[in-house]
Design a protein around this motif. Structure first.
Motif: not given
Length: 166
Positions: A23, A26, A30
């Motif tokens: 996470t 990610d 992003s």
């Protein structure tokens, strides 16, 4: 997500198993992608600014080169305001034509590239129509302002001064 850490610990207890919570990776990726997504917008705005300066420069130079024509028009009896209106109309039409041709050529190129690739040919997306109209208005306004500013000097100049050196 509440039991994520416990599940990772349980899976790590198994032999030859390496667990990793992605996470953070990610989220980091992003954020990087969102920051790079702003680059085309910045490049587009800089291109628009360069086009506006180039257009204003071209209008100003063409007006200065037409000082003799302006002097002749004033010598045959036209008032300075009438000559200024004529020049504004000419350059506004040129700005409008340039905007329409520029967007038309780019729409045709997008359609041609889309036709060669995969997908539907959409020259101007429906949600971009207000932006296209705004760009047309911007080209007309730039032509109007640059003509008014550069022609004002040429129109106010005395006829004798303009025609003396020609």
């Amino acid at each position: 997500s509440a039991q994520l850490n416990q599940v990772l610990l349980d899976l790590s207890a198994l032999p030859f198993v390496f667990t990793l919570d992605i996470t953070f990776i990610d989220g980091f990726l992003s954020r990087i992608i969102n920051q790079f997504a702003a680059i085309p917008t910045v490049v587009g705005l800089l291109s628009l600014l360069a086009a506006a300066v180039t257009m204003a420069n071209t209008v100003s130079l063409s007006t200065l080169e037409r000082r003799r024509q302006i002097g002749i028009l004033k010598a045959v009896g036209l008032k300075g305001s009438r000559v200024l209106r004529i020049m504004i109309i000419e350059n506004v039409l040129i700005g409008l034509l340039g905007g329409v041709l520029g967007m038309g050529v780019s729409a045709l190129m997008v359609a041609a590239m889309t036709a060669l690739g995969v997908g539907d040919a959409i020259p101007i997306p429906r949600d971009a129509v207000p932006l296209a109209i705004a760009l047309l208005v911007a080209s007309v306004v730039i032509a109007l302002i640059s003509t008014f500013l550069s022609s004002g000097v040429a129109v106010r100049e005395r006829v004798a001064n303009v025609l003396r050196y020609e």
